[in-house]
Design a protein around this motif. Structure first.
Motif, PDB file in Angstrom:
ATOM      1  N   PRO A 224      -0.660   0.061   6.646  1.00  0.00           N
ATOM      2  CA  PRO A 224      -2.104   0.093   6.364  1.00  0.00           C
ATOM      3  C   PRO A 224      -2.815  -1.239   6.564  1.00  0.00           C
ATOM      4  O   PRO A 224      -4.022  -1.252   6.830  1.00  0.00           O
ATOM      5  CB  PRO A 224      -2.163   0.539   4.901  1.00  0.00           C
ATOM      6  N   ASN A 225      -2.092  -2.349   6.422  1.00  0.00           N
ATOM      7  CA  ASN A 225      -2.744  -3.652   6.566  1.00  0.00           C
ATOM      8  C   ASN A 225      -2.780  -4.149   8.006  1.00  0.00           C
ATOM      9  O   ASN A 225      -3.294  -5.245   8.266  1.00  0.00           O
ATOM     10  CB  ASN A 225      -2.050  -4.690   5.676  1.00  0.00           C
ATOM     11  N   MET A 241      -5.702  -0.481  -0.153  1.00  0.00           N
ATOM     12  CA  MET A 241      -5.678  -1.371  -1.319  1.00  0.00           C
ATOM     13  C   MET A 241      -4.254  -1.798  -1.644  1.00  0.00           C
ATOM     14  O   MET A 241      -3.291  -1.169  -1.215  1.00  0.00           O
ATOM     15  CB  MET A 241      -6.319  -0.679  -2.533  1.00  0.00           C
ATOM     16  N   TRP A 242      -4.144  -2.866  -2.399  1.00  0.00           N
ATOM     17  CA  TRP A 242      -2.851  -3.402  -2.788  1.00  0.00           C
ATOM     18  C   TRP A 242      -2.380  -2.719  -4.063  1.00  0.00           C
ATOM     19  O   TRP A 242      -3.060  -2.722  -5.081  1.00  0.00           O
ATOM     20  CB  TRP A 242      -2.940  -4.906  -3.025  1.00  0.00           C
ATOM     21  N   GLY A 249      -5.387   4.481   0.208  1.00  0.00           N
ATOM     22  CA  GLY A 249      -5.860   5.063  -1.038  1.00  0.00           C
ATOM     23  C   GLY A 249      -5.045   4.638  -2.243  1.00  0.00           C
ATOM     24  O   GLY A 249      -5.072   5.304  -3.282  1.00  0.00           O
ATOM     25  N   GLY A 250      -4.304   3.545  -2.107  1.00  0.00           N
ATOM     26  CA  GLY A 250      -3.451   3.093  -3.195  1.00  0.00           C
ATOM     27  C   GLY A 250      -2.215   3.940  -3.392  1.00  0.00           C
ATOM     28  O   GLY A 250      -1.494   3.778  -4.376  1.00  0.00           O
ATOM     29  N   LEU A 252      -0.087   5.692  -0.254  1.00  0.00           N
ATOM     30  CA  LEU A 252       0.919   5.772   0.806  1.00  0.00           C
ATOM     31  C   LEU A 252       1.056   4.436   1.525  1.00  0.00           C
ATOM     32  O   LEU A 252       0.063   3.854   1.983  1.00  0.00           O
ATOM     33  CB  LEU A 252       0.540   6.862   1.808  1.00  0.00           C
ATOM     34  N   ALA A 253       2.309   3.959   1.645  1.00  0.00           N
ATOM     35  CA  ALA A 253       2.564   2.633   2.208  1.00  0.00           C
ATOM     36  C   ALA A 253       2.708   2.649   3.725  1.00  0.00           C
ATOM     37  O   ALA A 253       3.222   1.700   4.304  1.00  0.00           O
ATOM     38  CB  ALA A 253       3.818   2.040   1.585  1.00  0.00           C
ATOM     39  N   MET A 254       2.257   3.700   4.377  1.00  0.00           N
ATOM     40  CA  MET A 254       2.189   3.740   5.843  1.00  0.00           C
ATOM     41  C   MET A 254       0.884   4.410   6.238  1.00  0.00           C
ATOM     42  O   MET A 254       0.312   5.194   5.477  1.00  0.00           O
ATOM     43  CB  MET A 254       3.390   4.466   6.436  1.00  0.00           C
ATOM     44  N   SER A 255       0.409   4.096   7.421  1.00  0.00           N
ATOM     45  CA  SER A 255      -0.918   4.558   7.823  1.00  0.00           C
ATOM     46  C   SER A 255      -0.899   5.770   8.749  1.00  0.00           C
ATOM     47  O   SER A 255      -1.948   6.357   9.011  1.00  0.00           O
ATOM     48  CB  SER A 255      -1.669   3.413   8.517  1.00  0.00           C
ATOM     49  N   ARG A 256       0.280   6.154   9.238  1.00  0.00           N
ATOM     50  CA  ARG A 256       0.404   7.368  10.050  1.00  0.00           C
ATOM     51  C   ARG A 256       1.655   8.114   9.599  1.00  0.00           C
ATOM     52  O   ARG A 256       2.687   7.504   9.314  1.00  0.00           O
ATOM     53  CB  ARG A 256       0.486   7.055  11.546  1.00  0.00           C
TER      54      ARG A 256
END
Length: 362
Positions: A224-225, A241-242, A249-250, A252-256
């Motif tokens: 996500p970052n 967000m962290w 959305g606070g 899921l630690a992956m964006s896809r």
């Protein structure tokens, strides 16, 4: 310590079973039956289940498809490994999968090969589930089959990969519409069509190649970052967000990813795809879930895999290294070695797959 093992063209093969470190078991494999044999150390209270080689023919497409893969993993599954060598001797692969310190197994993998119009096609995939195993299991069962059926698979492989990834995601969400769970999965796949290599990635599993001894990533983790991913998510109305790490959305630690219905507007299944020609300087592929990449750098992964002659032994060594380095996740790895010596004699295909499951409680 895991010891090396070698491909054989017989249907008797030793398998490995583990709790925290693998122990040796014996298993038998048959092309025509699926056997379950008790482990030789019954005090461990586990079974060794032996996979089989499955060959199916689609009469509509005349595409003969051979599947070289483990059985579906269940929560009691602990360890699986196996290997395969192509009939023409041009490549061999080894795969290894370990539950590790997690209570359940959510990693799946798939290896398939076929011939289309006389051209060899090989498909390798790593699927790392989160929030449950259902999405990863669905990908193992459907993604490559869907890809093979795409009408432009051979003529426009990149487009076929992109469309198949996204359609399979939609199909999975539809199949789960009556369920309250909201699990998801990564997918990192390598597809060899003749001398062309296509790598498609969604999520934080990863595929690298060894080119003249140097590790080169063919996928970039979808975090996500990442500047481009954060911009895409925010443009769609989402937020990064962290929360211990960067999360969509606070949560899921992956964006896809595949699945993740609640975040689908922001967490897409559109893959990044890279294409490479398989020149003689490309020696190896390594595909793995983040259980490996969290603790083993790309260069080290190549170096470790290259210490073993056979790719199955290389995959096992990578699994063992990641575990000993403190990986707290499921760990799954596929190592593919490429042989460019045209004088290599053809060898009979050999496959072994083993998996352990706890005996059901009575």
């Amino acid at each position: 310590m895991l010891c090396g093992s070698y491909f054989k063209t017989v249907f008797l093969r030793s398998a490995r079973v583990c709790k925290l470190t693998p122990q040796l078991f014996l298993s038998a494999i048959s092309r025509k039956s699926l056997n379950t044999v008790p482990a030789v150390a019954p005090s461990i209270d586990q079974l060794v289940t032996v996979g089989k080689l499955m060959a199916d023919m689609d009469p509509n497409t005349n595409r003969s498809l051979m599947t070289v893969t483990s059985l579906e993993k269940k929560d009691g599954g602990c360890y699986a490994s196996g290997g395969w060598k192509s009939e023409d001797g041009r490549l061999s692969c080894g795969f290894s999968s370990f539950r590790g310190k997690r209570a359940t197994m959510e990693d799946f993998f798939d290896v398939k090969t076929c011939k289309i119009n006389g051209q060899t096609v090989c498909l390798f995939g790593i699927f790392d589930g989160h929030g449950g195993s259902r999405a990863a299991e669905y990908l193992k069962q459907n993604l490559f089959n869907n890809l093979m059926m795409h009408p432009q698979f051979m003529t426009n492989t990149k487009m076929a990969l992109s469309e198949t990834y996204q359609q399979t995601d939609s199909d999975f969400l539809e199949s789960e519409k009556d369920n309250s769970r909201d699990d998801g999965s990564t997918a990192s796949t390598a597809v060899l069509v003749g001398n062309r290599l296509f790598v498609a990635n969604v999520g934080d599993s990863r595929t690298i190649i060894s080119k003249a001894g140097k590790a080169i990533p063919l996928s970039e983790d979808h975090k996500p970052n990442r500047t481009d991913e954060r911009e895409r998510i925010e443009n769609a109305g989402g937020v990064v967000m962290w929360a211990g790490t960067w999360r969509v959305g606070g949560v899921l630690a992956m964006s896809r990813a595949f699945g993740n219905r609640m975040l689908k507007q922001f967490v897409v299944a559109e893959p990044d795809i890279q294409e490479q020609e398989l020149g003689e300087e490309i020696e190896m592929l390594v595909l793995a879930s983040d259980g490996l990449w969290d603790v083993v750098p790309n260069d080290d992964a190549v170096s470790i895999a290259q210490t073993e002659e056979e790719p199955e032994a290389g995959a096992k060594k990578l699994i063992e290294t990641a575990f000993s380095c403190g990986s707290a996740d499921n760990i799954t790895c596929i190592v593919v070695k490429l042989y460019h010596d045209s004088t290599t004699e053809s060898k009979t295909e050999s496959v072994t797959t083993t998996e352990t499951e706890k005996q059901p409680q009575s």
